[in-house]
Design a protein around this motif. Structure first.
Motif, PDB file in Angstrom:
ATOM      1  N   ARG A   1       0.845  -1.187   0.000  1.00 27.29           N
ATOM      2  CA  ARG A   1       0.000   0.000   0.000  1.00 27.29           C
ATOM      3  C   ARG A   1       0.879   1.235   0.000  1.00 27.29           C
ATOM      4  N   GLN A   2       0.315   2.305  -0.524  1.00 26.72           N
ATOM      5  CA  GLN A   2       1.086   3.548  -0.609  1.00 26.72           C
ATOM      6  C   GLN A   2       0.176   4.745  -0.416  1.00 26.72           C
ATOM      7  N   VAL A   3       0.663   5.646   0.401  1.00 27.91           N
ATOM      8  CA  VAL A   3       0.015   6.925   0.633  1.00 27.91           C
ATOM      9  C   VAL A   3       0.856   7.975  -0.079  1.00 27.91           C
ATOM     10  N   PRO A   4       0.224   8.964  -0.728  1.00 29.55           N
ATOM     11  CA  PRO A   4       1.009  10.006  -1.414  1.00 29.55           C
ATOM     12  C   PRO A   4       2.043  10.622  -0.491  1.00 29.55           C
ATOM     13  N   GLY A   5       3.267  10.707  -1.003  1.00 23.14           N
ATOM     14  CA  GLY A   5       4.335  11.321  -0.233  1.00 23.14           C
ATOM     15  C   GLY A   5       5.065  10.369   0.691  1.00 23.14           C
ATOM     16  N   LYS A   6       4.610   9.106   0.746  1.00 19.66           N
ATOM     17  CA  LYS A   6       5.256   8.117   1.603  1.00 19.66           C
ATOM     18  C   LYS A   6       5.734   6.938   0.771  1.00 19.66           C
ATOM     19  N   GLU A   7       6.657   6.174   1.348  1.00 19.76           N
ATOM     20  CA  GLU A   7       7.158   4.994   0.667  1.00 19.76           C
ATOM     21  C   GLU A   7       6.103   3.893   0.624  1.00 19.76           C
ATOM     22  N   ARG A   8       6.202   3.082  -0.434  1.00 18.93           N
ATOM     23  CA  ARG A   8       5.320   1.935  -0.526  1.00 18.93           C
ATOM     24  C   ARG A   8       5.635   0.953   0.603  1.00 18.93           C
ATOM     25  N   GLU A   9       4.584   0.457   1.242  1.00 24.26           N
ATOM     26  CA  GLU A   9       4.718  -0.442   2.389  1.00 24.26           C
ATOM     27  C   GLU A   9       4.236  -1.839   2.016  1.00 24.26           C
ATOM     28  N   GLY A  10       5.066  -2.823   2.223  1.00 20.79           N
ATOM     29  CA  GLY A  10       4.655  -4.202   2.046  1.00 20.79           C
ATOM     30  C   GLY A  10       3.906  -4.663   3.279  1.00 20.79           C
ATOM     31  N   ILE A  11       2.668  -5.109   3.125  1.00 19.90           N
ATOM     32  CA  ILE A  11       1.862  -5.433   4.291  1.00 19.90           C
ATOM     33  C   ILE A  11       1.581  -6.918   4.451  1.00 19.90           C
ATOM     34  N   SER A  12       1.536  -7.663   3.364  1.00 17.53           N
ATOM     35  CA  SER A  12       1.264  -9.082   3.486  1.00 17.53           C
ATOM     36  C   SER A  12       1.685  -9.806   2.226  1.00 17.53           C
ATOM     37  N   SER A  13       2.136 -11.029   2.402  1.00 12.33           N
ATOM     38  CA  SER A  13       2.465 -11.860   1.242  1.00 12.33           C
ATOM     39  C   SER A  13       2.163 -13.312   1.567  1.00 12.33           C
TER      40      SER A  13
END
Length: 125
Positions: free
Chosen positions: A38-50
């Motif tokens: 997931r990614q919020v504008p202005g922030k790094e993409r976050e891996g949340i589940s795999s």
């Protein structure tokens, strides 16, 4: 060429639930590890589940552990992310990705070769 399409995003109130789907075409997902970012504008993409190929394991970031559940249905060539107890901080564009790397302890975006275009999740009252 493997193509991924996310669906299921939308607007939900705090405490609510959503189920995201990641459906593949072009190749089977069965032998790939699948991740949700997931990614919020202005922030790094976050891996949340795999989830590993063959359902042999799953990873959850601390930010979603206990609230989100990843699963896969190989017959439908689809991976799901069930999101419960949603919080405003979960608001983001959610992406699914397919690749070959998997660990129960971490998740890196460069392990994934194929990406969907994302679906917006907004948690707000």
């Amino acid at each position: 060429q493997l193509q991924l399409v996310e669906s299921g995003g939308g607007l939900v109130q705090p405490g609510g639930s959503l189920r995201l789907s990641c459906t593949a075409s072009g190749q089977t997902l069965e032998h790939h590890a699948i991740g949700w970012f997931r990614q919020v504008p202005g922030k790094e993409r976050e891996g949340i589940s795999s989830i590993a190929s063959g359902n042999s394991g799953a990873y959850y970031a601390d930010s979603v552990k206990g609230r989100f559940t990843i699963s896969r249905d190989n017959a439908k060539n689809t991976v799901y992310l069930q999101m419960n107890s949603l919080e405003p901080e979960d608001t983001a564009v959610y992406y699914c990705a397919a690749g070959w790397g998997f660990s129960t302890a971490a998740m890196m975006s460069n392990w994934f070769d194929y990406w969907g275009q994302g679906t917006q999740v907004t948690v707000s009252s």
